[in-house]
Structure formats: C-alpha cells, structure tokens
Design a protein around this motif. Structure first.
Motif, short mmCIF file in Angstrom:
data_model
loop_
_atom_site.label_atom_id
_atom_site.label_comp_id
_atom_site.label_asym_id
_atom_site.label_seq_id
_atom_site.Cartn_x
_atom_site.Cartn_y
_atom_site.Cartn_z
N ARG A 151 0.80 -1.23 0.00
CA ARG A 151 0.00 0.00 0.00
C ARG A 151 0.83 1.28 0.00
O ARG A 151 0.28 2.38 0.02
N GLU A 152 2.14 1.16 0.02
CA GLU A 152 3.00 2.34 -0.01
C GLU A 152 3.20 2.77 -1.46
O GLU A 152 3.86 2.09 -2.23
N THR A 153 2.61 3.89 -1.84
CA THR A 153 2.58 4.29 -3.24
C THR A 153 3.90 4.88 -3.73
O THR A 153 4.28 4.68 -4.88
N ALA A 154 4.61 5.62 -2.89
CA ALA A 154 5.83 6.29 -3.33
C ALA A 154 7.04 5.71 -2.59
O ALA A 154 7.38 6.12 -1.49
N VAL A 155 7.67 4.73 -3.20
CA VAL A 155 8.86 4.11 -2.62
C VAL A 155 10.05 4.43 -3.52
O VAL A 155 10.10 3.98 -4.67
N PRO A 156 11.01 5.24 -3.06
CA PRO A 156 12.16 5.61 -3.88
C PRO A 156 12.92 4.37 -4.36
O PRO A 156 13.01 3.36 -3.65
N SER A 157 13.48 4.46 -5.55
CA SER A 157 14.22 3.34 -6.13
C SER A 157 15.37 2.92 -5.22
O SER A 157 15.64 1.73 -5.06
N ARG A 158 16.01 3.90 -4.60
CA ARG A 158 17.16 3.57 -3.74
C ARG A 158 16.72 2.79 -2.50
O ARG A 158 17.51 2.03 -1.93
N THR A 159 15.46 2.97 -2.06
CA THR A 159 14.96 2.21 -0.92
C THR A 159 14.90 0.73 -1.24
O THR A 159 15.32 -0.11 -0.44
N MET A 160 14.39 0.40 -2.42
CA MET A 160 14.34 -1.00 -2.83
C MET A 160 15.75 -1.56 -2.97
O MET A 160 16.04 -2.67 -2.51
N ASP A 161 16.64 -0.80 -3.58
CA ASP A 161 18.02 -1.27 -3.78
C ASP A 161 18.70 -1.52 -2.43
O ASP A 161 19.46 -2.48 -2.28
N THR A 162 18.44 -0.65 -1.46
CA THR A 162 19.02 -0.82 -0.13
C THR A 162 18.52 -2.10 0.53
O THR A 162 19.30 -2.86 1.11
N HIS A 163 17.23 -2.36 0.41
CA HIS A 163 16.67 -3.59 0.99
C HIS A 163 17.24 -4.83 0.30
O HIS A 163 17.55 -5.83 0.97
N VAL A 164 17.38 -4.78 -1.01
CA VAL A 164 17.95 -5.92 -1.73
C VAL A 164 19.38 -6.16 -1.28
O VAL A 164 19.80 -7.31 -1.06
N SER A 165 20.15 -5.09 -1.12
CA SER A 165 21.54 -5.22 -0.68
C SER A 165 21.61 -5.83 0.73
O SER A 165 22.46 -6.69 0.99
N ARG A 166 20.70 -5.41 1.61
CA ARG A 166 20.69 -5.97 2.97
C ARG A 166 20.35 -7.45 2.96
O ARG A 166 20.95 -8.25 3.69
N VAL A 167 19.38 -7.84 2.15
CA VAL A 167 19.00 -9.25 2.05
C VAL A 167 20.18 -10.05 1.52
O VAL A 167 20.50 -11.13 2.04
N ARG A 168 20.84 -9.55 0.49
CA ARG A 168 22.00 -10.24 -0.08
C ARG A 168 23.08 -10.45 0.97
O ARG A 168 23.67 -11.54 1.08
N ASN A 169 23.36 -9.43 1.78
CA ASN A 169 24.42 -9.51 2.77
C ASN A 169 24.03 -10.37 3.97
O ASN A 169 24.81 -11.21 4.42
N LYS A 170 22.82 -10.17 4.49
CA LYS A 170 22.41 -10.91 5.69
C LYS A 170 22.28 -12.42 5.42
O LYS A 170 22.57 -13.23 6.29
N LEU A 171 21.83 -12.76 4.20
CA LEU A 171 21.65 -14.17 3.87
C LEU A 171 22.86 -14.76 3.14
O LEU A 171 22.84 -15.92 2.75
N GLN A 172 23.89 -13.92 2.95
CA GLN A 172 25.13 -14.36 2.30
C GLN A 172 24.85 -14.99 0.93
O GLN A 172 25.33 -16.07 0.60
N LEU A 173 24.06 -14.26 0.14
CA LEU A 173 23.67 -14.75 -1.18
C LEU A 173 24.76 -14.40 -2.19
O LEU A 173 24.63 -13.49 -2.99
N ARG A 174 25.83 -15.18 -2.12
CA ARG A 174 26.99 -14.93 -2.97
C ARG A 174 27.33 -16.18 -3.77
O ARG A 174 26.99 -17.29 -3.36
N PRO A 175 28.02 -16.02 -4.90
CA PRO A 175 28.36 -17.18 -5.75
C PRO A 175 29.09 -18.28 -4.99
O PRO A 175 28.85 -19.47 -5.25
N GLU A 176 29.96 -17.91 -4.07
CA GLU A 176 30.69 -18.95 -3.33
C GLU A 176 29.77 -19.78 -2.45
O GLU A 176 30.13 -20.88 -2.02
N ASN A 177 28.57 -19.25 -2.18
CA ASN A 177 27.58 -20.00 -1.39
C ASN A 177 26.48 -20.59 -2.27
O ASN A 177 25.48 -21.11 -1.77
N GLY A 178 26.67 -20.50 -3.59
CA GLY A 178 25.73 -21.14 -4.50
C GLY A 178 24.58 -20.29 -4.99
O GLY A 178 23.66 -20.80 -5.64
N PHE A 179 24.59 -18.98 -4.68
CA PHE A 179 23.49 -18.11 -5.10
C PHE A 179 24.02 -16.82 -5.72
O PHE A 179 25.14 -16.40 -5.44
N ARG A 180 23.15 -16.22 -6.54
CA ARG A 180 23.50 -14.93 -7.11
C ARG A 180 22.23 -14.09 -7.24
O ARG A 180 21.25 -14.53 -7.84
#
Length: 229
Positions: free
Chosen positions: A184-213
C-alpha cells in the motif's frame, strides 16, 4: 501466491482480485488475452483465472498458448456464464484444471483457488514453514533461519527474501517487487528498494561462493539465481 485474472469485464476481474488479495495472494487483473500472454514472457504466475469468452482470443487458444509459457503444474481455472456440459467439457478438455460458473460467489472463489494451489504446490500452499536448502522461512512468526541460526531481518526484508526464493531464476520487475513487498506504499524511492535488496543479499550471504546470485536486470528489476541448478 501470484495469481493472474483475465476477464473482459474489468470490474469483475478487479472484484476477483480484491477477494484473493484479502485471502493473502498477490493478484493482477487483465482484460486482454494477448496482454497477459505478453506478460507471461516476462513473469510467471502460480495460477491463472480466465473468462472463457475473452474478446481477443478463444478460451481454447489462450489455454494452449499459456501452457507453452508456464510450468506444466500451473493450475488454470476458467469462468463461464453457462452451466451447460459443452462449455465445461471444452474448458477441461483444453487443459484447464477447474471452472467457476457466473455469477461468482466469493467463498467459492477462495475455496477453489486454495484447493488447486495446495494440490499444485504441496510444499508451499498454506505452509507455516517454507524450506529452501539451508534457509527456513517461518511465515507465521516472520522468523528466518540459515543453517539453523536465526537471521535478524525486518518485516520487509523477510518478505523480500521469500519473494526471491519463491522465484528462483525468474526476473522480477521493480513494479512487481514493489507491489508484493511494499503493497500500500505508493511512493517508494528506487534507492529504498536497492538498499533492501543489498541488505538481504548480505544478511543471507547470497553470494556465488555459497551457490546463489542476486543480480540486477538492467532497466527492469532483479533476478535471483541458484548456481548449478
């Protein structure tokens, strides 16, 4: 679950989406069969609901073409204004899994959809705990575990991560991610989504050496990949 509704009567399609959204699904409405087929080239859906009398395509033609673009397990429900045997036989014979007769009843829509989803996705539909290798998502509590250890994530990070795991290998548009996670949040800046994606990638260690990209798709969105799958 992601559901697409195709009906030339936009108000009816939106009503169905309201009912299914209230039941916890993510629903998109279409009034053109060709528009939905074009969308299927970009993003998949877990279930399709279609009016058998679409303006630009016959029901049989749409089901045939949709089946070419979707996994074989994707359920299809068709809507018909007739309880006559001919229409029902034609729809099921074309490859649809179930049907609903108009006028539609809200409770029946939800019940039929839930039954098909449970049958098609027994490990996910209605589950309180979803497991993807070393990652466990507890949907009722919002708790996420990696190798048995709790990962501290926010509510949005939890559902963003779950969205990616449920769509491994599928490119997801920014608009789709926004609708699924920010709702329901109509105005979400692009950088907000990118920041959340980056946090998910880091917290879950979604890296090639762990089998994910988890990678950006230029001018579109993101794609989550399991390497070697």
């Amino acid at each position: 679950m992601r559901i697409a509704v195709l009906d030339h009567d936009r108000s009816e399609a939106e009503l169905i989406c309201q009912v299914l959204t209230a039941a916890g699904h993510l629903c998109h409405s279409f009034d053109s069969g060709r528009d939905l087929l074009a969308q299927l080239r970009k993003e998949g859906y877990d279930l399709l609901i279609l009016d058998w009398q679409v303006n630009d395509l016959t029901g049989v033609e749409f089901v045939r073409r949709a089946k070419e673009k979707l996994p074989a397990t994707t359920p299809i429900i068709f809507l018909t204004g007739s309880s006559g045997e001919d229409d029902i036989v034609a729809g099921l014979g074309a490859g649809a899994n179930d049907y609903l007769i108009k006028p539609l009843r809200r409770g029946e829509i939800v019940a039929r959809v839930q039954a098909l989803l449970r049958r098609a996705y027994p490990s996910q539909a209605g589950a309180e705990q979803l497991t993807f290798g070393q990652y466990v998502f507890e949907t009722r509590t919002g708790r996420l575990l990696m190798n048995g250890v709790v990962v501290e994530v926010t509510h949005k990070e939890f559902y963003l991560a779950l969205l990616f795991f449920r769509n491994i290998g599928r490119p997801l548009s920014r608009a789709y991610i926004h609708e699924a996670v920010w709702i329901r949040e109509t105005a979400v800046p692009s950088r907000t989504m990118d920041t959340h994606v980056s946090r998910v990638r880091n917290k879950l260690q979604l890296r090639p050496e762990n089998g994910f990209r988890l990678v950006p798709v230029y001018s579109y969105g993101y794609r989550f990949e399991k390497l070697g799958a």
